[in-house]
Enzyme design. Structure first.
Site, PDB file in Angstrom:
ATOM      1  N   ASP A  93      27.193  38.568  29.785  1.00 42.41           N
ATOM      2  CA  ASP A  93      26.467  38.903  31.004  1.00 42.41           C
ATOM      3  C   ASP A  93      27.330  38.739  32.249  1.00 42.41           C
ATOM      4  OD1 ASP A  93      26.587  36.130  30.707  1.00 42.41           O
ATOM      5  OD2 ASP A  93      24.434  35.807  30.792  1.00 42.41           O
ATOM      6  N   ASP A  96      32.480  33.896  34.973  1.00 39.83           N
ATOM      7  CA  ASP A  96      32.478  32.919  36.066  1.00 39.83           C
ATOM      8  C   ASP A  96      33.837  32.219  36.069  1.00 39.83           C
ATOM      9  OD1 ASP A  96      31.791  31.123  38.044  1.00 39.83           O
ATOM     10  OD2 ASP A  96      30.301  30.046  36.872  1.00 39.83           O
ATOM     11  N   ARG A 158      15.043  35.619  32.293  1.00 41.43           N
ATOM     12  CA  ARG A 158      15.862  36.622  31.598  1.00 41.43           C
ATOM     13  C   ARG A 158      15.208  38.001  31.617  1.00 41.43           C
ATOM     14  NH1 ARG A 158      19.872  33.697  28.852  1.00 41.43           N
ATOM     15  NH2 ARG A 158      19.226  31.743  27.891  1.00 41.43           N
TER      16      ARG A 158
END
Ligand code: IMP
Ligand code: MG
Length: 175
Positions: A93, A96, A158
């Protein structure tokens, strides 16, 4: 909560990813591996825009954390399908710090694939702590905690069809 990318923008981003992945692999067979649970929605939408012969598997990544801070990462490749000699596209997703991607790419390489590339919907700018970078990324985003379209806060949100920034007032106690 503030909407960062609305449904249309997300849809366009996924289409862009699909075009880039298709430009890379053409009609060669591809094995896509989704990082659960965050990539669930992206994988479902992305695979329906790919037309090469496609196999789909998943890998589980979890960090023992509850809030926006993450703890030690554990990777479970027990559910991965056979990757030997395959061209593998890892799908997550969000990118980072890069620790998740680095650790999973390394774990998948132990299965003897022909190649391993990676695709993410979102990349947080200026956060990388490792040398790996996603090969495909739809949106650079600022350093904020985001939810929706698969991304969670304490396993919630979600199901939102858009990407939203979680604000201080949305954070429960202990975050
Ligand atoms: P990294 O290992 O620091 O690159 O983090 C990647 C993983 O952390 C992703 O697979 C997400 O599960 C999670 N993560 C990072 N940033 C966010 C965020 O803003 N919202 C929700 N999950 C996030
Ligand atoms: Mg994740």
């Amino acid at each position: 909560m503030k909407i960062l990318l609305d449904e249309n923008q997300v849809r366009e981003g996924v289409s862009r990813l699909a075009r880039e992945v298709t430009a890379q692999y053409g009609e060669a067979p591809l094995t896509l591996v989704g990082v659960m649970t965050g990539s669930l929605v992206l994988v479902a939408d992305l695979i329906r825009q790919l037309s090469m012969p496609l196999r789909v598997g998943v890998v589980q990544a979890s960090s023992y954390s509850q809030g926006t801070e993450r703890g030690p990462l554990s990777i479970d490749t027990g559910m991965v399908i056979d990757l030997a000699g395959r061209d593998v596209l890892l799908v997550d997703d969000i990118f980072d710090t890069g620790h998740t991607l680095e650790k999973i790419v390394h774990a998948l390489e132990q299965h003897g694939p022909n190649s391993v590339r990676s695709a993410v919907l979102l990349s947080k700018e200026g956060r990388a702590e490792t040398s790996v970078r996603p090969d495909f990324s739809a949106f650079p985003i600022p350093d904020a905690f985001v939810v929706g379209y698969g991304l969670d806060y304490r396993d919630e949100y979600r199901n939102l069809p858009y990407i939203a920034v979680l604000e201080e007032s949305d954070l429960g106690e202990g975050a």
